[in-house]
Design an enzyme around this catalytic site. Structure first.
Site, PDB file in Angstrom:
ATOM      1  N   CYS A   4       1.690  -0.939   2.865  1.00  0.00           N
ATOM      2  CA  CYS A   4       0.750  -0.341   1.908  1.00  0.00           C
ATOM      3  C   CYS A   4      -0.450   0.178   2.702  1.00  0.00           C
ATOM      4  O   CYS A   4      -0.327   0.408   3.915  1.00  0.00           O
ATOM      5  CB  CYS A   4       0.349  -1.344   0.818  1.00  0.00           C
ATOM      6  SG  CYS A   4      -0.470  -2.837   1.400  1.00  0.00           S
ATOM      7  N   ARG A  10      -0.702  -5.248  -1.965  1.00  0.00           N
ATOM      8  CA  ARG A  10       0.679  -4.983  -2.385  1.00  0.00           C
ATOM      9  C   ARG A  10       1.732  -5.400  -1.367  1.00  0.00           C
ATOM     10  O   ARG A  10       2.697  -6.090  -1.729  1.00  0.00           O
ATOM     11  CB  ARG A  10       0.842  -3.481  -2.707  1.00  0.00           C
ATOM     12  CG  ARG A  10       0.029  -3.028  -3.891  1.00  0.00           C
ATOM     13  CD  ARG A  10      -0.080  -1.516  -3.968  1.00  0.00           C
ATOM     14  NE  ARG A  10      -0.881  -0.975  -2.868  1.00  0.00           N
ATOM     15  CZ  ARG A  10      -1.027   0.312  -2.593  1.00  0.00           C
ATOM     16  NH1 ARG A  10      -0.407   1.206  -3.337  1.00  0.00           N
ATOM     17  NH2 ARG A  10      -1.785   0.698  -1.586  1.00  0.00           N
ATOM     18  N   ASP A 122      -2.268   1.072  -6.464  1.00  0.00           N
ATOM     19  CA  ASP A 122      -3.240   0.341  -5.646  1.00  0.00           C
ATOM     20  C   ASP A 122      -4.190  -0.430  -6.571  1.00  0.00           C
ATOM     21  O   ASP A 122      -4.912   0.177  -7.364  1.00  0.00           O
ATOM     22  CB  ASP A 122      -4.005   1.384  -4.821  1.00  0.00           C
ATOM     23  CG  ASP A 122      -5.032   0.766  -3.904  1.00  0.00           C
ATOM     24  OD1 ASP A 122      -5.326  -0.431  -4.060  1.00  0.00           O
ATOM     25  OD2 ASP A 122      -5.542   1.486  -3.037  1.00  0.00           O
TER      26      ASP A 122
END
Ligand code: 4NP
Length: 153
Positions: A4, A10, A122
């Site tokens: 990420c 994440r 995000d």
């Protein structure tokens, strides 16, 4: 290798969830799992406490220090799975060959129920609900990914 942007929300979650599921299937250590970020913003830091809290609710322990994706990672990992299209473009830019490029996929494409653009949003600048959404998306795709990987090994 899960990727990420910051490697604090994440991708460390995906990393921990997949290791947890492999352990539940008695397959700990059979597949090398790692995560990294395209940026160097948080190198060496623990994962975001909000992400760790949500994961812990499901019995998943995130114990990772942020590190940046490096070109050399293509030599060690068979799959480089990005959380969104921006991460995908950034990693593809680092590929040295078609063989490197073929390893890069958007993680959610493993989930048959995912729809374009196949992105795990995000959660960093949003509220706590974003972290629940991320968990649900990652959890579902992780099962599909493991099934797919186990089919070919
Ligand atoms: P991640 O979330 O990419 O899921 O780890 C982010 C963490 C930090 C930042 C952006 C996204 N940041 O800009 O610092």
């Amino acid at each position: 290798m899960f990727v990420c942007l910051g490697n604090i929300c994440r991708s460390p979650l995906a990393h921990a969830v997949v290791e947890h599921k492999l352990s539940e299937r008695g397959l700990s250590g059979s597949i090398e799992v790692e995560s990294s970020g395209t940026s160097g913003y948080h190198i060496g830091e623990r994962s975001d406490a909000r992400m760790r809290t949500v994961a812990a609710r499901y019995g998943v322990n995130i114990n990772h220090r942020s590190r940046q994706f490096q070109t050399g990672d293509f030599d060690f990992y068979d799959l480089v799975l990005t959380m969104d299209q921006s991460n995908y473009a950034d990693v593809i830019r680092l590929a040295r060959s078609d063989s490197d490029k073929k390893k890069v996929k958007v993680f959610l494409q493993y989930d048959p129920e995912s729809t374009p653009p196949h992105e795990v949003p995000d959660p960093y600048y949003g509220g706590s609900k974003g972290f629940d959404t991320v968990y649900a998306m990652v959890n579902r795709a992780a099962d599909a990914l493991i099934d797919s990987v186990l089919e070919v090994v």
